[in-house]
Design an enzyme around this catalytic site. Structure first.
Site, PDB file in Angstrom:
ATOM      1  CG  HIS A   1      -2.114   0.835   1.155  1.00 52.81           C
ATOM      2  ND1 HIS A   1      -2.044   2.198   1.050  1.00 52.81           N
ATOM      3  CD2 HIS A   1      -3.432   0.530   1.143  1.00 52.81           C
ATOM      4  CE1 HIS A   1      -3.267   2.699   0.987  1.00 52.81           C
ATOM      5  NE2 HIS A   1      -4.118   1.719   1.034  1.00 52.81           N
TER       6      HIS A   1
ATOM      7  CD  GLU B   1      -3.128   1.337  -2.545  1.00 57.88           C
ATOM      8  OE1 GLU B   1      -3.793   0.310  -2.310  1.00 57.88           O
ATOM      9  OE2 GLU B   1      -3.557   2.479  -2.289  1.00 57.88           O
TER      10      GLU B   1
HETATM   11  O1  TA6 Z   1      -5.957   2.401  -1.131  1.00 56.66           O
HETATM   12  C1  TA6 Z   1      -7.126   1.713  -1.307  1.00 56.66           C
HETATM   13  C2  TA6 Z   1      -7.950   1.679  -0.029  1.00 56.66           C
HETATM   14  O2  TA6 Z   1      -8.626   0.463   0.059  1.00 56.66           O
HETATM   15  C3  TA6 Z   1      -8.914   2.862  -0.025  1.00 56.66           C
HETATM   16  O3  TA6 Z   1     -10.228   2.417  -0.267  1.00 56.66           O
HETATM   17  C4  TA6 Z   1      -8.754   3.450   1.363  1.00 56.66           C
HETATM   18  O4  TA6 Z   1      -9.631   2.823   2.265  1.00 56.66           O
HETATM   19  C5  TA6 Z   1      -7.305   3.148   1.640  1.00 56.66           C
HETATM   20  O5  TA6 Z   1      -7.123   1.818   1.151  1.00 56.66           O
HETATM   21  C6  TA6 Z   1      -6.865   3.341   3.057  1.00 56.66           C
HETATM   22  O6  TA6 Z   1      -7.324   2.319   3.858  1.00 56.66           O
HETATM   23  P1  TA6 Z   1      -6.919   2.342   5.440  1.00 56.66           P
HETATM   24  O7  TA6 Z   1      -7.522   1.101   6.016  1.00 56.66           O
HETATM   25  O8  TA6 Z   1      -5.423   2.366   5.494  1.00 56.66           O
HETATM   26  O9  TA6 Z   1      -7.498   3.639   5.984  1.00 56.66           O
END
Ligand code: TA6
Length: 286
Positions: free
Chosen positions: A157, A260
């Protein structure tokens, strides 16, 4: 000293340039900083929680054994928190492989009892970080140590630090089918990905090379192996970043973009003793 370890952080410094380094927290084996010749390449929230009580907001959190929110349709992972437990668990520093490579491990005995209950499978995960002059290479290896099969999804991520989101484009996802998490529609685009509002899109079967550019200047090259066949692109923009307590400064969305690399289209099944390897190399091109 190319590799130094403190209580919760391991730092690799390049032997040919002490201003090139990568720092990895044991919490989630999360990359907190990647500097190339003194310039920070990752975005890290000023309010990122670094004590292991919450996934780090920024850097390179590791998403395993499931990407996305809990989904009742997938019984084996439906009890897990969003994006699984890897980024919320304390990994073990396994040591250095060579002057520029460090390894971290995660297995069930390092999980909280809650996580063990939520995902009761035997596994062994190893993350290897290799620092090069202008690149950072991550290799994720996971083995099914159980007597029964289990399945998973995986993603890095990664929060890239960029000059100005409105001038940034992600190149390489043209003609690739994506699911837009905001409109809930599947689409295909002819153009590069650009940003003028919140964007949260999952691209399936992507090329092995993507680029992040700003006004036609190459910022980053992302090179993946065949197991990282999907990619998520995310920028929370104004409202969403304002709603996250650990996202600071609130206008920080202007200086970050998440691209990501992952394996998220379908769950990958590993039979007992089977292994799975994913690798991604980030190159700073500017
Ligand atoms: O980056 C994709 C994602 O799934 C977004 O939908 C957003 O929720 C992000 O991850 C951040 O997720 P988190 O659980 O780190 O707040």
């Amino acid at each position: 000293m190319p590799i130094s370890a403190s209580e919760n952080t391991v730092t690799i410094t390049h032997q040919s340039n002490s201003n090139t380094s990568v720092s990895i927290s044991l919490f989630g084996a999360t990359t907190l900083s990647w500097k190339v010749n003194g310039e920070e390449k990752l975005w890290l929230s000023e309010k990122a929680i670094l004590d292991g009580t919450k996934a780090v907001r920024g850097g390179i959190p590791i998403v395993f054994p499931r990407f996305g929110p809990p989904n009742p349709d997938h019984a084996a992972t439906k009890a897990l928190p969003q994006h699984g437990f890897a980024r919320n668990s304390k990994w073990e520093f396994l040591g250095q492989v060579d002057p520029h490579s460090a390894q971290f491990g995660l297995s069930p005995d390092q999980l909280t009892s809650d996580f063990e209950k939520q995902w009761p499978f035997q596994f062994k995960a190893i993350l290897t970080f290799t620092l090069k002059e202008t690149s950072l290479d991550l290799k994720f290896e996971v083995e099914n140590d159980d007597t029964k099969p289990w399945d998973f999804t995986f993603l890095c991520h990664t929060y890239f630090k960029i000059p100005e989101i409105s001038k940034v484009e992600v190149d390489g996802l043209q003609k690739v089918t994506y699911y837009d998490q905001l409109t809930k529609k599947s689409e295909v685009r002819d153009s590069t990905v650009t940003f003028d509002q919140e964007l949260d899109q999952i691209y399936y079967d992507v090329p092995s090379q993507l680029r992040i550019k700003s006004e036609n200047t190459k910022l980053f090259k992302i090179q993946t192996n065949s197991n990282l066949s999907d990619a998520v692109v995310w920028n929370p923009w104004i409202e969403k970043s304002g709603s996250m307590a650990d996202f600071a400064p609130h206008d920080g969305y202007k200086n970050m973009v998440c691209v990501e690399s992952g394996h998220v289209k379908k769950f990958e099944t590993l039979l007992p003793k089977e292994k799975w390897t994913a690798s991604v190399e980030y190159t700073a091109e500017n």
